[in-house]
Design a protein around this motif. Sequence first.
Motif, PDB file in Angstrom:
ATOM      1  N   PRO A 142      26.625  40.716  49.685  1.00  0.00           N
ATOM      2  CA  PRO A 142      27.816  40.254  50.415  1.00  0.00           C
ATOM      3  C   PRO A 142      27.845  40.801  51.847  1.00  0.00           C
ATOM      4  N   LYS A 247      36.547  40.094  44.885  1.00  0.00           N
ATOM      5  CA  LYS A 247      35.498  39.328  44.217  1.00  0.00           C
ATOM      6  C   LYS A 247      34.308  39.045  45.155  1.00  0.00           C
ATOM      7  N   ASP A 248      34.633  38.674  46.405  1.00  0.00           N
ATOM      8  CA  ASP A 248      33.572  38.306  47.344  1.00  0.00           C
ATOM      9  C   ASP A 248      32.711  39.492  47.767  1.00  0.00           C
ATOM     10  N   ASP A 249      33.171  40.700  47.490  1.00  0.00           N
ATOM     11  CA  ASP A 249      32.420  41.896  47.884  1.00  0.00           C
ATOM     12  C   ASP A 249      31.562  42.436  46.749  1.00  0.00           C
TER      13      ASP A 249
END
Length: 293
Positions: A142, A247-249
């Motif tokens: 990410p 979540k994106d990390d």
Amino acid sequence: MAHETSTRTLTDDARRASANNRSEEAALRGTDHDRNLHDTRATITRLEYPSEHLLRFTARLESGADDPAWASPNVTIRMELGEDFDDASRIYTIREFSAASAEIVVDVVLHGESSPMMRWARNARIGTVIAFRGPRQHFIVPEAKGRRAALFLDSTAIPALFAMVKHWPTGVQGTAVIESDDEVAVAELKCPPGLEVLTVVPGSATGLSAHARMLESPEEHVVWAAGERDAMREIRKHFRKEVGLEKDDVAVFGYWKRGVTNTEIDSQRLHAYKELLSAGGNLDDLDDSEISI
Ligand SMILES: Cc1cc2nc3c(=O)[nH]c(=O)nc-3n(C[C@H](O)[C@H](O)[C@H](O)COP(=O)(O)OP(=O)(O)OC[C@H]3O[C@@H](n4cnc5c(N)ncnc54)[C@H](O)[C@@H]3O)c2cc1C
């Protein structure tokens, strides 16, 4: 009578199996799932054993080599192993790609089970033709946005790391904890300055998930992890639920599961995907970690 019943059952089973195959085929070949993947073949041009744990094959693509997607970091192919290997299909990472020679390089971890892929690996020769679909983009680290990167992986994800470090964003620092007994594969990694590598012996008390919990200032990290499914589940849970990262990390993916064949895992994934399609969703909505395998 008994004969008739069993004949009818077999016929019904065959019809059901054939219908299942057709609907699986339809789901997998739908534009959502395939997303411009190539259905092609490659011929093995080189076989090497960099260590006792690894088969490395180079294969020349029959078509599709002009697709720039091959050169992206961490793309995968789904190999169709063929009828001699239970008609199984298996996902492998493109370690390297050469546009000049139209060749891909794939590392197969030799894990010692008598599984379809291990039997395929024992039989692979120069000239062996591989049918596959790809390249499919897989998770990458990410975007760090000033934070450090924490990577946790086992031997099966070393090819992914090998490919990703070639495209490593300038200045991003962090640690890669690698659970592997393959010193050669680890030593081949060309990690950028600032990405420290720590190797853990498989089976040691302090495995990947224990290292994940030992990470200092975890909230100042982005996370990428790939390897055995249960270990990955613990790592995801730790960073999402206990540390509270977004979540994106947190990019975590189970590549295999101890004691379970990937044929079974794929069938569960397909089932979940088909349910999602019928509910109006698409591949982006499929959360692999939510599938109970
Ligand atoms: C996106 C993705 C990328 C992948 N990239 C690679 C790659 O580049 N290189 C690579 O080697 N693998 C990679 N894998 C993992 C590989 O697909 C699996 O290990 C696969 O299960 C091997 O198939 P098999 O037929 O040998 O074993 P299966 O039939 O799936 O399993 C049979 C038995 O072997 C065990 N097993 C399977 N894999 C391993 C393992 N690695 N170590 C110990 N036991 C195992 C299972 O637990 C099971 O008990 C990747 C997987 C995914 C999802």
